[in-house]
Structures are given as C-alpha cells and as structure tokens.
Design a protein around this motif. Structure first.
Motif, PDB file in Angstrom:
ATOM      1  N   ARG A   1       0.878  -1.119  -0.108  1.00 12.51           N
ATOM      2  CA  ARG A   1      -0.098  -0.646   0.052  1.00 12.51           C
ATOM      3  C   ARG A   1       0.889   0.960  -0.359  1.00 12.51           C
ATOM      4  NH1 ARG A   1      -4.093  -2.090   4.763  1.00 12.51           N
ATOM      5  NH2 ARG A   1      -6.094  -2.430   3.301  1.00 12.51           N
TER       6      ARG A   1
ATOM      7  N   GLU B   1      -5.530  -4.270  -2.642  1.00 11.68           N
ATOM      8  CA  GLU B   1      -6.433  -3.968  -1.505  1.00 11.68           C
ATOM      9  C   GLU B   1      -7.612  -5.270  -1.795  1.00 11.68           C
ATOM     10  OE1 GLU B   1      -6.714  -2.264   1.330  1.00 11.68           O
ATOM     11  OE2 GLU B   1      -5.654  -0.569  -0.564  1.00 11.68           O
TER      12      GLU B   1
ATOM     13  N   ALA C   1     -10.136  -1.848   3.419  1.00  8.77           N
ATOM     14  CA  ALA C   1     -10.085  -2.534   1.818  1.00  8.77           C
ATOM     15  C   ALA C   1     -10.677  -2.484   0.725  1.00  8.77           C
ATOM     16  CB  ALA C   1      -9.471  -4.154   1.892  1.00  8.77           C
TER      17      ALA C   1
END
Length: 975
Positions: free
Chosen positions: A729, A760, A777
């Motif tokens: 991320r 995600e 997410a």
C-alpha cells in the motif's frame, strides 16, 4: 646477462594459454597480469606470444605511455593497429563503411571521417574497433596485448570497459599488464580493475618473485654453470627473487666477491655510467621522450649524426636500448628509463623537454587535427614539463582540440583543465589561447560532460557564469542551457527546469538559436514529465522560433516532444503524423536524434496498444544503429520491454545489454526495470528486490512518470507476493502522490492504481479469512477504481484493459469473485497481444470458477493459464497455478496423475482434501480466526487435541500457516 631459459612461470603461462584456447574456441575474455617492476611480466607475455604465433594465432600489441593523466588517446590501441594499417592488412578492406569512417579518426589514411553525430562518435569508434578485432581474429584467433596499464589514458580504459561488456563470441583474448604498486588510493585504474577482475569471464594472474630454486635455474643459464651457494644466497637476499634485479646485479659486476649495490637503481646506474658521454646524453633525451624515432632523437639531442649512431649502437650493445616494430628507440625496461629520469638535474630535465617539444612541433606542421592528436599531446606535455608556461598553455589548448577531433573526451577534458590552471600564470593568455577564459571554461565543461562527469561540468559552467556576470545575456543563456543539461543528467530535473526558465527570462522575444534550443529542451522536459498540454504548447513555440532562425535540429527535437505528448493526450493520429515526419527528416540532421525518434515512436505506439507495430519500429531503429555503429542501449532496452509484454521472454533477455556494462541515471533505471520485470516473472524475488532498492535510490528525485509508475507498481507487486500488504500500500500511495504532481500520465496512473486494487483485494480476502472487517480494503479498492476509470476515459485501449482487471479485482475484494469479469480482462489483454497479463487474469478466473463450485471448468481454465505461463517462461505464475491446482485437487491434464480424485465435496463424508467431518468443524472455526483454546472450548476438546487437528489440517491442505488454510477454505467452499 638475460636468461634464455623461461623460469618459474609454468603455472601462470598455462593459465593464460588456457584463456587463449578458450578465446579461439569462441569464449573471449580479458586477462590482467599483475606484478612489480622487473618480476617478469613482459617475459611472460613474450613466451605467450611465441606460443600463440606457433599455433597460428595473430598477435598484436601496444603499450601505454607515461605522459600524465590521459594525454595520448588510445595510445596502445593505435600502437597495435598502426603497423597493420600501414601494411594494408586485408581486414581493413573488409570493414563496413561505418567502421572505416569511425576508425579513420585514430588511423589517418584509412578513409574519410564523419563530422556529424558527435554524441555517438566514441561509441561508433568502439564498435568499429570491435568489428576490426573480430575480422583480425577470423577463425584462427587474435591476442592483443596492452602493457603498463597503470599508465593507460582514459579512452583506453573506456575501451577496455566496452570490450569487457561487448565481447561475446569473437575469438579474441586481451592480455594486459600492470604494476599494483603504482596504483595509489585514487588511481583511476583501481575501480576499473575491481569491477572487471570480479567478472568470472576475466582473470587476474599475479606474478610473485622467483623462489630460491627458480633463481638458481635463472643464474645457471646466465653463467653457464650452477651458481655457488654463496653467490645464490647473496643474490637471492639482495634481489628478493626479482629476476631483473638479479640480472642487473650480475651485469654490474657482482659475482659474490665484491660489495653489492644497496638498491636496484644503483645497480642500473652502474651500467649507464660506464657508457660514453654521447651515449649517456642520448639516453637522457630518450628518457624524457620515452619512445622516439631517429629523426626526432637527432633533432632534440643536437648530437652529430655519426656520433648519434655510435651512441645508439653502444646503448643497444649494452642491452639498455631496443627498437620496436616501427623502428622507434626505447629503453629495454621501464626501470632503466626511470633511473635516468630520476638522475636528471632540474635544468637538464627542462632543457630536454623543451628540445623535444620544439622537435615535435616542427614535425607536426601541416598535419590535420585528427592526424596530429598524438603529436599535439606530446608537444603539450613537453612544454608543460619544460616550464615554458605560455607555450604550454597554447599547446594544451591545441592538444585538447585535437583530442576532441578524435573524440577522446577524457583527454580533452584533462588538457582543458591544465590550460585553465596555467591561465593566470601567463601574460596575454587570451591572445595566446585564441579565446577568452569563459570560452575555455565552457569548452572544459563540454568535454567533461561528454566524459559523463556532469557534476564537474556544472562546476566549470558556474565558474563561467560567475565570471561573465550580467554583461552578455545571450551568452549567459547559452551557458545556463548547458548547465541545465548537466543538472538533468544528474537526475536533478527540477533544478534543470528552473535553470532553463532563468535562461529564457534573459532572452528577448526575438527569435534566436539559443532561444530555439532552450524552448526545444523545455518541450522535451515537459514531455518527459508527462505534462502533455504544456509540452505541446512549448513545442509549437519552439518549432516557430527554430524555423525563423533556420535551426532544423531544434525544430525536429521539438516535434519529437510534441508527437509523444499528443499520444499522451490520446490524439493518436496527430501524434503519429508528427513523429513520422520527424523520423523521416531526422537522418540528415543527426543519427543520434534519428534513433531517439525511433525510440519515441515505438514507445508511443506501444502505449496506445499497437504492440506489434511498435516492435517493428524499434527493430528498424536497432538495425540502423547496428549498421551505423551508433549506441543501441536504449533501443535494446525498449526491444526487451516490448518482447516481455509480447510474451517473448527469451528475446527480452537476449536484447538486454550485458549486465556488466556500466550505466548511470535514467539509463540505469531503465535497465533495472527490464531486469526487475523478468526477475518477478520468473520468481527471483531476491534479485527483484535488490534491483528495486538500487533503482529507488537513483530515481529518488526524478519527476518522470515513466520511472515513477513502473517502480511503484513493481514494488507493490513484490511486497504483495511477500505478504507485506502495508508495504505494498505504501508503494502505491507514494507512486500516486508523485504522479499526481503536475502529471497527465494516465497510462502510468492506471497501471499503479490497478495494482493497488489487486493489493486491496488481497487485503480484503485476508481480513475475511481472519474474521476481521474488510470494509477499509473494499473502500480503498473503490477509490482506486475511480482513478482507473478516469484514466480510461476516451479511446485508451491499454488503460481500458487495466480497468477490466481492476474491476475483477474489486469484485474479489467485495467477496463476489466473478468469472465473467475475469473473462473480460482475459479478452482485453489478449486483444492487445499481451499474453502474460492475460494468463494472470485467466488464473484468477479459474479461482473464481472454483469458488462457485465449477470444478471442471476451473480445471480447464487453470490448465489453459498454466500452458500460457509455461510457454512464456513465467515460472512464478506457473508455480502459483500448480499450487492452486494441487490445493484444490484439480486435474490439469486428462492423463496427469493427480494427488487425489477430483471429487465433489460432500457434507456427509470426506472432502477432496481428505478432511474428516471433525476436521471440517475445526477448519470452520479456524477460518473464523479462533485460537486453539477457543476451538477446544467450542468443540468440547482439549486445547492440545485441537492443536493436533489443526496440524493435520495444514498437512492435508498442503499449506504452511493457519492464514493460508483459512484463505483456501474460503476459496474452495470448504466453509
């Protein structure tokens, strides 16, 4: 006093003969023979040369010249090739036109030289030299020797680096010698040797002093009888096994009964002092000149012709002087020359150098610049050594210009630097040099920049700007333009942009060549930063100014930037028209720009989804570069990138330059990206991480999306595979933040954001497996999808393909993995001719089908994906598919022996993994994130019993952790 018997180097000779045999067999290499002065390096080479010639192998060689840092460009190369060129060797007639023109720069008379494409000149020269070496080698092989590498000029060192990375199947062995004791801490040869000697293809052969027994054999041959123990002991103690020292001690009359000279230099001087006065004077001149023809020696010494002949005959008879293949006089050993040089009084040394400078100057009259580069360098050196500073200044400038004419950039930079040092010491320096101090600083910066030292070049330019002040805005703008180039080459694109803006503010709106060049550079800079609207506007202005002043090169550079930016704006037809027009007009205006146009057109076509056409354009450019002897590195890397995307991974790897070939700045980043893609594709994650870390440091300050986007996407993918979703991320967020800064590069944004959706999706699946809330997410995936959708608006086939993959990943994040969405992604990538991305989507499709209970269809999809991955060579993807099939007990091929029958799961009995009903209950609780204690409490069993059940479940599912077990259970419908 020289032993005719070759003593004590059998092992070293055998190793070199082995390297020579390998070279003749098509495995070329470099060998570095290291040893102190007098230890026998030249003798070893002589034996190797004799052996090679006896085997029918061609032998050529030259040695480096000690005149100071980089003053005689390509000295050993020219020395090796000049006799062959003069004799009209057939290999020169077989050279391509491009190679002949390039070699004419250092071998006058070979043909006409080309005055264009200065940026590619040295590369073309190196390619021409390699072509000539291959022709000379033929089927029998070639050995080229370079002695005294510690004195090598910069251009020779650069050529060795080129050979080390470019030799492939040529039947060539390069053998060099050097003295390790000459390599001080900052010696420029140190890093080169450190790099090349580590390469397994090359080797280092170190010569140690002779042992006592070996010295006895040497003395036995010289004396004609075995030496007495007393003589052997004394000579071994004094010489310490150095064969030259032992010989010279004997030559000085030391037979064991008299006193020994305290040092080797004293022993050598005893022999020199026995010569006549004329002979000693001749040796002094020869020591200052190092290697001289008879006429230069006569001119500089002032000795009567007959007396000179007698003096030379005496020195030759005393085994102090020898002649080379071209009839030039030189000392038999470098130490002999050093002893004479050290013995010169300061006044004598200055007089010798002054006489030599004048003699060489008379010889150089009427020679063209490129034909007199070596003479000019010698003149500059001798005037500087003589202390005549005005003459040294003038000669240094002329020698620098001559070095530039043969594209010896390092030597030119060193000579300009010397001229700058002399400037303040010489009255009337500007009149002597024919230019002012600012021009000299600019010339030094130009040569230094071409030597790939942008920081040093920038320092010269800053000094010139400081000296110029506000007196000449146009000249100041020109200096700033050059400074911006060097800042950009250091990766400081923001500084370069500010410097160009400052330069433009100094100029009036009236058209001028400086303004045209600056505006074209601005357009290219904006194009590289993907600020497409601004780039088109700047290019239009640059083209108008360039046309007004007749600067077609600036106009075509601006057109190049405009065409790429029009593609970036999805104005494909306009962009292609501009790029193809520039490409058609480029050949007459510079090969290097022509090849950049091939790169830009191919890359633009690729970015618009026309991969096959892009490959044709880059292949055409690469063929042209090969024919013309031009640099091919960027073309090779683009060939590799396009081949990778087309699924031709063998071609992608073959197209890459040798990994040992040095690269800097954006060239390094580009090269690293190509290798990272292959490493990730093949599952070599350690190598991918190493290269990503190195590329990250180099690209830290870049503002170019073409590096920011792929580096961020690949880093995220690597961290995702490693299970570090937070790091993945972070890579996505960082890349998107940097891309958002004044960039319109929707292609790279789409790729990064689509990769982010994949991350995600993994995070959401993991959260569900652990019984956690996946909403963060899922929300992040939705936000990223919005980015991809915005990027894919309009006619953007590549961005649209990323969008189809991202939508399928979003469904996976939402817990509704949809085979139909993955089918759309597979079709989108297949339509673009990108099988690797299609195979990845097909693998996800199989998982989605299995989650819906369609086992046979899932098996067919997995088998198709596996076949595609194996055809490409995508080992990582193939392994993932095989692991998925193994865990799900899917039969990929009809005749494949499966770990267990592909039976449907039933609630009443065992499932395809062989789980008992009790284990199914344990797995259900495990998938909810329960601990062993909680599982035991829920099922009324001991915690230890629950632990045993969990271990059995992990074994049956063939997974390594509770998390993987939970994830698998969700995917295949076991819970």
């Amino acid at each position: 006093m020289t032993s005719a018997t070759f003593v004590g180097r059998t092992e070293e000779l055998g190793e070199l003969r082995g390297a020579l045999s390998e070279a003749v067999g098509g495995r070329p290499s470099l060998a570095f023979v290291a040893g102190e002065s007098g230890v026998g390096k030249t003798r070893l080479l002589s034996e190797l040369e004799r052996s090679a010639r006896a085997d029918g192998i061609r032998v050529i060689g030259g040695d480096c010249v000690e005149l100071g840092e980089g003053e005689l460009p390509y000295a050993p190369i020219v020395g090796a090739l000049r006799p062959l060129a003069r004799s009209g060797h057939p290999a020169f007639k077989e050279l391509s036109d491009a190679a002949r023109c390039a070699l004419a720069q250092i071998l006058p008379g070979l043909g006409e030289t080309r005055g264009d494409d200065e940026a590619t000149a040295q590369a073309r020269l190196f390619d021409g030299l390699l072509e000539l070496l291959e022709l000379l080698a033929g089927e029998d092989g070639l050995m080229i020797t370079i002695e005294d590498l510690h004195w090598a000029d910069r251009s020779t060192r650069a050529f060795l680096v080129y050979l080390a990375s470019s030799l492939c199947r040529e039947r060539v062995l390069v053998v060099t010698t050097y003295r390790p004791d000459e390599l001080h801490r900052r010696h420029p040869l140190r890093p080169l040797l450190a790099e090349l000697e580590r390469d397994a293809r090359h080797r280092r052969v170190e010569l140690l002093p002779l042992t006592r027994d070996e010295l006895s054999l040497q003395l036995n041959d010289i004396l004609g009888a075995a030496p007495t123990d007393d003589l052997l002991s004394r000579l071994f103690a004094r010489s310490e096994g150095n064969p030259l020292f032992a010989e010279e001690l004997l030559a000085a009359g030391t037979d064991g009964r008299g006193s020994l000279p305290p040092t080797l230099r004293d022993a050598l001087m005893l022999r020199i002092e026995r010569l006549s006065a004329d002979s000693q004077e001749t040796l002094r001149v020869l020591a200052a000149g190092r290697r001289l023809t008879h006429d230069i020696l006569s001119d500089a010494s002032g000795i009567d012709s007959r007396a000179l002949r007698d003096a030379l005959r005496e020195a030759v008879a005393a085994q102090l002087v020898v002649t080379d293949e071209e009839g030039r006089y030189m000392f038999r050993h470098a130490l002999l020359r050093e002893v004479v040089v050290d013995d010169l009084l300061p006044g004598e040394r200055a007089d010798m150098h002054l006489a030599l400078a004048r003699a060489l100057e008379r010889r150089a009259e009427g020679l063209p610049a490129h034909g007199g580069a070596h003479l000019a360098a010698g003149i500059a050196h001798h005037y500087f050594a003589s202390g005549d500073q005005p003459k040294a200044l003038l000669a240094s400038v002329r020698a620098a210009e001559a070095a530039e004419a043969v594209h010896a950039n390092g030597e030119a930079a060193a000579l300009y630097s010397r001229a700058l040092q002399l400037w303040d010491r010489v009255a009337g320096a500007e009149e002597l040099a024919g230019r002012d101090h600012v021009s000299l600083l600019r010339a030094a910066a130009h040569a230094t920049s071409k030597e790939h030292e942008p920081a040093r070049a920038e320092s010269y330019l800053r000094a010139a700007l400081h000296e110029l002040g506000d007196s000449d805005p146009v000249r100041t703008a020109d200096l700033l333009e050059h400074m911006a180039r060097n800042q950009f080459n250091q990766g400081r694109s923001a500084d370069a942009a500010e410097t160009r803006r400052e330069a433009l503010e100094l100029l009036s709106e009236e058209p001028s060549k400086v303004r045209a060049v600056l505006l074209a550079s601005v357009a290219k800079e904006l194009m590289l930063e993907s600020r497409h609207d601004e780039a088109v506007e700047a290019a239009q202005e640059a083209m108008a100014v360039a046309r007004a002043v007749g600067d077609e090169v600036a106009e075509l550079r601006a057109m190049d930037g405009m065409g790429v930016s029009l593609f970036g704006l999805a104005r494909y037809e306009e962009g292609e028209k501009v790029l193809r027009e520039a490409l058609s007009r480029m050949p007459e205006r510079g090969l290097v720009h022509h090849l950049y146009s091939h790169v830009n057109l191919a890359d633009a076509l690729f970015s618009s989804g026309r991969l096959a056409e892009a490959r044709e354009v880059v292949e055409e450019g690469d063929r042209l570069a090969a024919e013309k002897g031009a640099p091919r590195r960027w073309l090779m890397m683009l060939r590799s990138e396009l081949a990778f995307e087309a699924g031709d991974w063998c071609a992608a790897e073959e197209a890459l330059p040798s990994p040992g070939r040095p690269a800097m700045g954006t060239t390094f980043i580009n090269d690293a990206l190509r290798r990272i893609e292959l490493a990730l594709g093949r599952g070599d994650h350690d190598e991918a991480r190493r290269l990503l870390d190195e590329a990250r440091d180099v690209a830290a300050d870049t503002r170019e999306p073409q590096w920011i986007g792929p580096l961020g996407s690949l880093r995220a993918e690597l961290e995702r595979r490693a299970g570090d979703l937070e790091a993945a991320r972070g890579a996505i967020d960082d890349a998107l933040d940097r891309l958002d800064f004044c960039s319109q590069d929707v292609a790279r944004m789409a790729r990064v954001a689509a990769t982010g959706v994949r991350v995600e999706a993994d995070a959401a699946v993991r959260a569900r497996d652990l019984g956690e809330d996946p909403s963060f997410a899922v929300g992040s995936a939705a936000a990223l999808i919005a980015r991809v959708e915005a990027c894919a608006e309009g006619d953007r086939p590549v961005e649209a393909a990323f969008l189809t993959s991202a939508r399928a990943e979003e469904a996976r994040a939402q817990g509704a993995d949809d085979p139909d969405l993955w089918s759309a992604a597979v079709g989108a990538w297949q339509a673009l001719g990108r099988p690797y991305r299609a195979a990845q989507a097909l693998r996800r499709k199989a998982e989605a089908q299995l989650a819906r209970g369609d086992r046979e269809i899932a098996a067919a999809s997995a088998a198709q994906a596996l076949s595609a991955a194996q055809a490409i060579g995508a080992e990582w993807l193939a392994s993932e598919i095989e692991g998925f099939a193994l865990r799900a007990r899917l039969r990929l091929e009809p005749d494949e022996s499966s770990p267990a029958p592909a039976l449907p799961a039933t609630d009443a009995g065992e499932d395809p993994f062989g789980l008992t009903p009790r284990e199914r209950q344990v797995l259900s609780l495990l998938a909810d994130g329960r601990t062993n204690r909680e599982i035991g409490q829920a099922l009324y069993m001991a915690e230890k019993t629950a632990s045993v059940h969990v271990s059995r479940i992990l074994s049956k599912l063939d997974v390594r952790s509770r998390t993987e077990a939970a994830a698998l259970a969700h995917r295949v419908g076991l819970v």
